[in-house]
Design an enzyme around this catalytic site. Structure first.
Site, mmCIF file in Angstrom:
data_model
loop_
_atom_site.group_PDB
_atom_site.id
_atom_site.type_symbol
_atom_site.label_atom_id
_atom_site.label_comp_id
_atom_site.label_asym_id
_atom_site.label_seq_id
_atom_site.Cartn_x
_atom_site.Cartn_y
_atom_site.Cartn_z
ATOM 1 N N HIS A 303 2.738 14.040 -23.644
ATOM 2 C CA HIS A 303 4.158 13.194 -23.483
ATOM 3 C C HIS A 303 5.158 13.709 -24.282
ATOM 4 O O HIS A 303 6.231 13.962 -23.732
ATOM 5 C CB HIS A 303 3.648 11.700 -24.133
ATOM 6 C CG HIS A 303 4.629 10.846 -24.082
ATOM 7 N ND1 HIS A 303 4.819 9.891 -22.875
ATOM 8 C CD2 HIS A 303 5.806 10.646 -24.752
ATOM 9 C CE1 HIS A 303 5.919 8.999 -23.212
ATOM 10 N NE2 HIS A 303 6.640 9.484 -24.357
ATOM 11 N N GLU A 304 4.818 14.147 -25.483
ATOM 12 C CA GLU A 304 6.015 14.782 -26.450
ATOM 13 C C GLU A 304 6.410 16.076 -26.041
ATOM 14 O O GLU A 304 7.587 16.547 -26.021
ATOM 15 C CB GLU A 304 5.305 14.754 -27.809
ATOM 16 C CG GLU A 304 4.937 13.422 -28.585
ATOM 17 C CD GLU A 304 5.686 12.160 -28.239
ATOM 18 O OE1 GLU A 304 7.075 12.379 -28.186
ATOM 19 O OE2 GLU A 304 5.353 11.134 -28.036
ATOM 20 N N HIS A 307 9.055 15.856 -23.313
ATOM 21 C CA HIS A 307 10.344 15.452 -23.810
ATOM 22 C C HIS A 307 11.278 16.652 -24.203
ATOM 23 O O HIS A 307 12.367 16.547 -24.327
ATOM 24 C CB HIS A 307 10.249 14.319 -25.029
ATOM 25 C CG HIS A 307 10.046 12.961 -24.781
ATOM 26 N ND1 HIS A 307 10.987 12.455 -24.055
ATOM 27 C CD2 HIS A 307 9.220 12.120 -25.265
ATOM 28 C CE1 HIS A 307 10.635 11.276 -23.813
ATOM 29 N NE2 HIS A 307 9.511 10.840 -24.620
ATOM 30 N N GLU A 326 11.981 8.744 -20.866
ATOM 31 C CA GLU A 326 10.511 8.064 -21.184
ATOM 32 C C GLU A 326 9.657 7.891 -19.937
ATOM 33 O O GLU A 326 8.403 8.046 -19.932
ATOM 34 C CB GLU A 326 10.706 6.666 -21.914
ATOM 35 C CG GLU A 326 11.324 6.788 -23.294
ATOM 36 C CD GLU A 326 10.709 7.742 -24.473
ATOM 37 O OE1 GLU A 326 9.286 8.139 -23.872
ATOM 38 O OE2 GLU A 326 11.221 7.957 -25.194
#
Length: 919
Positions: A303-304, A307, A326
């Protein structure tokens, strides 16, 4: 060191250096106001823009209590014939300010005015600034280093008996301004040159590397946990490589550090090149880490990393479009992790953890849309909820399913390349989708996606059969609430597909859209073969909507599940459970229909359907626990869970990852509702824990074991409580959650004497007996949520001992929220109102708000019980579930006492202390 970063996502970190490894994120929703509300004064006036920052921070305070620094901002002035500009700043002491002209001369400052409400500083000048000229803004500042987990804050961890301190940052969404004056909005990007002064025993980490060569990926953790970061490092390497290949665009920075933070509000934070994690989400010990936590480590890392492209390199121009960051990060955390850890079936889990999770929250009249405009910092910091994560990811997955994975990949290649190091908004994404799409659609991509991004809520598709025809129609789904008006009946572009009893099971795999419902055509009718027994819509639940059927079709689907559930695939079995239970909750179908369908679970042993059923059964338990026929419901759930418990037990050997996930839901249900085989296993594990000091019940089954023992056993309860205080509370720093699970298990008891003893613990403050405010909160919350008896006694306790509770506890607001969610009888409702009436005049604003919401929620619960309770009780009786306990009339269990007596409290505590505490 020089770096280019989005200011809001930047982070600085100082820590005692633990170890560098060579290479091989509950955001909790806060205040949400009506979506038409905004105040433009909270945004910086766009009269200037930053070109670069030179930032110096002095972190030499040995105790990390205060810091100072200065910043030199090179900015371009954009407005003609004006003499002022603004920066974000809050809580900072500004000691010196100087602005210089393009020729190096000072620009005399007439006014520097703090605008505290808007978290800005106003700079006014005696002369006009030159449009498009470049100025330098120099500011000196200082501030304290707090412990509130935002801005620049202090944290600590233990190594043996030594406390180690770190200072770290959390900037998203409006917390950078707490650390230094800046342009703290997502559209302002600039390069940073950062210098840090710190003491020699500390080590500084920032987003970019220092001058010497460094490893590309490193993991930092407390030195006594470094050995358990191997999995995180290995997975991070695979995940980043996969994303670079998929997106067709390399990771932008020369290094990335993954840092374990002891105290951290979020699961993780995507600071570019310096990703911070709550420590548990980087530490993997094969001997103790649960399957769920291992899964969290992997998907949070992914997830990170996502980003880095969606959020950092390509940044939404304002928080309105936070879902562009997100939503894609959540979507890819499942997709990419599924490609690497394919045995985990994450793409199936997505349906439960995202689609179902979002649908269950997105059914209110006042829900906000995905694209939501706001300016106030409190509102912006509350936007990190299911809407931008689970819902947005579900809508993205639906669109991916419509246009195809290869088309989506090509479109995202184009999107990232075309908006690289720029800001974005949905139109740019839609253009790329449109450019590569090859599927016939009922309208443009923009119009289709905006029907989901700009409208709150979601639709329910109603399927009605009549002879050899079937009609599909849409309306906005919502769960009615007494006194709340129905929301606008928004219409959506809905991709449809279906399978019937006449189709082979392989047809479940073809999830392409065969039909559409649109705002202009919200209803269509199609022919069906005469041999069709049932029809099922939304194969693999790729669409973000619910489906309702006529009674005949529900009955046919239920019959198929009971006779041959394998004819319907796992995701759609989960979908049927989730839809029918929530439709019943909203009054769209009868609870009889829902309960009849749930009976098929007696034979179900797969994870995805059970994970969904857990949520529905927990809700029913919460609503029915005060019923005189409650033991019939217990027998019902016990019957449902016997087979699945026999399949995956507390004492089983090492199973595959997905099987281990059961232990958080269906196995817990089996133990909570008293499946005998579970109680036998729990006794064995508890006995081993009591007789062998080196043995601890495995983390994965602790919740089930501790709950089962407290709910059904009396033999071990006192011994286990002694063990808690003797073995575990003294070593809190090294505990990985056992204490919390111990406390939660205590709350499962229904023995009134034990309940009163546990409640007494929370207001005890004697030498040798130390509980934190959070632990006191945990005990009361566990008791009030563990059983109806515990709820009732907790309310009585609160009524008598409110003064002690308000002084010793960590958060009264959270307790009132728990009361509101669980009150399900007139007796408990009256006790709650008595508490508010008696003590409301001393409530803080936050507690008053929570108490008011609790009363409203409790009233809604009572309305549900009154409306649906009798029919459910009749169904349980008709289906011969046993009434095994005849409960005492409410309030008569202790002679009608209205509260926990003082004598009982003191006696219970002294007895407990004689057993467990040496003073």
């Amino acid at each position: 060191m020089v770096l280019l970063l989005e200011l809001l996502l930047g982070c600085l970190f100082w820590a005692y250096q633990t170890q560098a490894l060579s290479p091989l994120p509950d955001r909790t929703p806060k205040l949400i106001v009506p979506w038409s509300y905004f105040d433009e004064a909270y945004k910086l006036r766009p009269v200037s823009e930053p070109l670069s920052y030179e930032l110096f921070l002095d972190m030499s305070d040995p105790n990390f209590y205060t810091y100072s620094g200065h910043v030199n901002i090179q900015m371009r002035y954009l407005e003609a014939a004006s003499n002022s500009f603004y920066l974000n700043s809050v809580g900072l002491v500004i000691k010196n300010a100087r602005v210089t002209k393009p020729n190096g001369e000072d620009l005399p400052v007439s006014n520097i005015i703090p605008m505290e409400k808007y978290e800005q500083i106003y700079f006014g000048f005696a002369e006009r600034l030159e449009q498009n000229a470049i100025y330098n803004v120099y500011l000196e500042f200082s501030n304290s280093i707090g412990t509130d987990l935002k801005g620049l804050y202090r944290s600590s961890y233990m190594v043996g008996n030594v406390t180690r301190y770190i200072a770290t940052t959390h900037f998203e969404s409006t917390y950078a301004r707490m650390v230094f004056p800046c342009y703290d909005e997502p559209s302002y990007k600039a390069p940073f040159d950062i210098q840090i002064r710190h003491r020699a025993q500390y080590h500084a980490l920032s987003n970019m590397p220092v001058a010497e060569n460094r490893d590309r990926i490193r993991v930092f953790a407390p030195e006594n946990q470094v050995e358990h970061t191997t999995y995180a490092l290995d997975f991070a390497t695979k995940s980043l490589e996969y994303l670079e290949t998929y997106i067709g665009h390399p990771f932008q920075l020369p290094k990335v550090d993954l840092v374990a933070i002891p105290d951290f509000n979020m699961g993780a934070m995507e600071n570019w090149g310096l990703i911070t994690f709550r420590a548990v989400y980087l530490i993997y010990d094969p001997q103790s880490t649960t399957a769920r936590t291992k899964q969290n480590i992997a998907d949070l890392i992914t997830h990170e990393f996502v980003h880095s492209w969606f959020g950092n390199e390509v940044t939404p121009e304002w928080w309105t479009y936070l879902w562009l960051s997100e939503g894609f990060a959540r979507y890819f955390e499942y997709y990419v992790t599924d490609q690497i850890e394919y045995e985990w079936l994450l793409w199936e889990q997505f349906i439960v953890t995202n689609v179902h999770a979002a649908l269950s929250q997105d059914d209110k009249a006042d829900n906000r849309p995905m694209s939501y405009y706001a300016t106030e910092p409190d509102v912006l910091n509350g936007l990190f909820d299911y809407v931008v994560y689970a819902k947005s990811a579900s809508v993205i997955k639906m669109i991916q399913n419509v246009i195809g994975m290869s088309t989506m990949r090509s479109a995202l290649h184009d999107y990232i390349a075309s908006r690289s190091y720029q800001t974005t908004k949905p139109e740019y994404l839609y253009e790329c989708f449109e450019r590569y799409n090859q599927v016939a659609l009922p309208s443009t991509i923009e119009e289709i996606l905006n029907s989901w991004a700009d409208n709150a809520g979601y639709p329910v598709v109603t399927v009605t059969r009549s002879g050899n025809t079937v009609t599909f129609s849409q309306k906005r789904f919502w769960t009615p609430v007494q006194g709340v008006s129905a929301p606008t009946d928004s219409k959506f572009f809905i991709p449809l597909n279906h399978i019937t009893s006449a189709d082979p099971i392989i047809e479940f795999k073809d999830t392409s859209a065969t039909d559409w419902l649109t705002p202009a055509i919200p209803q269509i009718t199609k022919d069906l073969p005469s041999s069709v027994d049932w029809i099922l819509v939304n194969k693999l639940q790729t669409g973000y909507y619910r489906v309702n059927y006529d009674e005949q079709n529900w009955a046919a689907l239920t019959n198929k599940l009971k006779t041959n559930f394998g004819a319907i695939n796992k995701p759609n079995r989960a979908q049927l459970i989730d839809d029918v239970c929530n439709l019943a909750k909203a009054g769209e179908v009868s609870y009889i229909t829902a309960l009849n369908l749930l009976q098929y679970l007696e034979n179900e042993i797969t994870y995805i359907p059970w994970s969904t059923a857990y949520n529905s059964l927990i809700h029913l338990n919460r609503m029915l626990s005060a019923s005189s026929d409650y033991s019939r419901f217990e027998h019902f759930v016990r019957t449902l869970t016997e087979s699945v418990y026999a399949f995956i037990r507390l004492t089983g050997s090492e199973e595959d990852h997905v099987t281990r996930l059961y232990r958080g839901n269906s196995v817990y249900l089996a133990c909570y509702f008293g499946v005998e085989l579970c109680l036998q296993d729990a006794r064995k594990l508890a006995q081993q824990m009591l007789t062998d000091e080196s043995y601890t019940v495995p983390e994965e089954v602790q919740s089930s074991v501790f709950c089962a023992i407290n709910r059904y056993e009396t033999t071990f309860q006192e011994d286990l409580l002694e063990l808690l205080f003797d073995r575990y509370l003294p070593i809190k720093a090294d505990d990985t959650g056992t204490i919390s699970r111990f406390i939660a298990g205590m709350g499962c008891t229904r023995n009134l004497t034990t309940i009163k003893t546990y409640l007494a613990l929370t207001v005890t403050n004697l030498p040798g007996f130390k509980l934190t405010g959070s632990e006191r909160n945990q005990i009361l919350t566990a008791v009030l949520s563990g059983s109806y008896e515990g709820l009732r006694e907790s309310l009585r306790f609160m009524l008598e001992y409110f003064g002690d509770v308000s002084y010793l506890y960590h958060s009264l607001a959270s307790i009132f929220s728990e009361f509101g969610a669980r009150i399900n009888s007139k007796e408990s409702f009256e006790l709650l109102k008595d508490i508010v009436d008696k003590y409301g005049n001393v409530f803080s604003d936050s507690v008053k708000d929570a108490a008011d919401r609790a009363i409203v929620q409790a009233g809604q619960n009572l309305a549900w019980v009154e409306k649906y309770g009798p029919a459910i009780e009749s169904w349980l009786k008709e289906n011969e579930y046993e009434l095994t306990v005849t409960p005492a009339p409410p309030g008569d269990d202790d002679g009608g006492a209205a509260s926990v007596g003082t004598g009982v409290l003191l006696t219970s505590i002294m007895v407990l202390f004689n057993v467990v505490v040496q003073v």
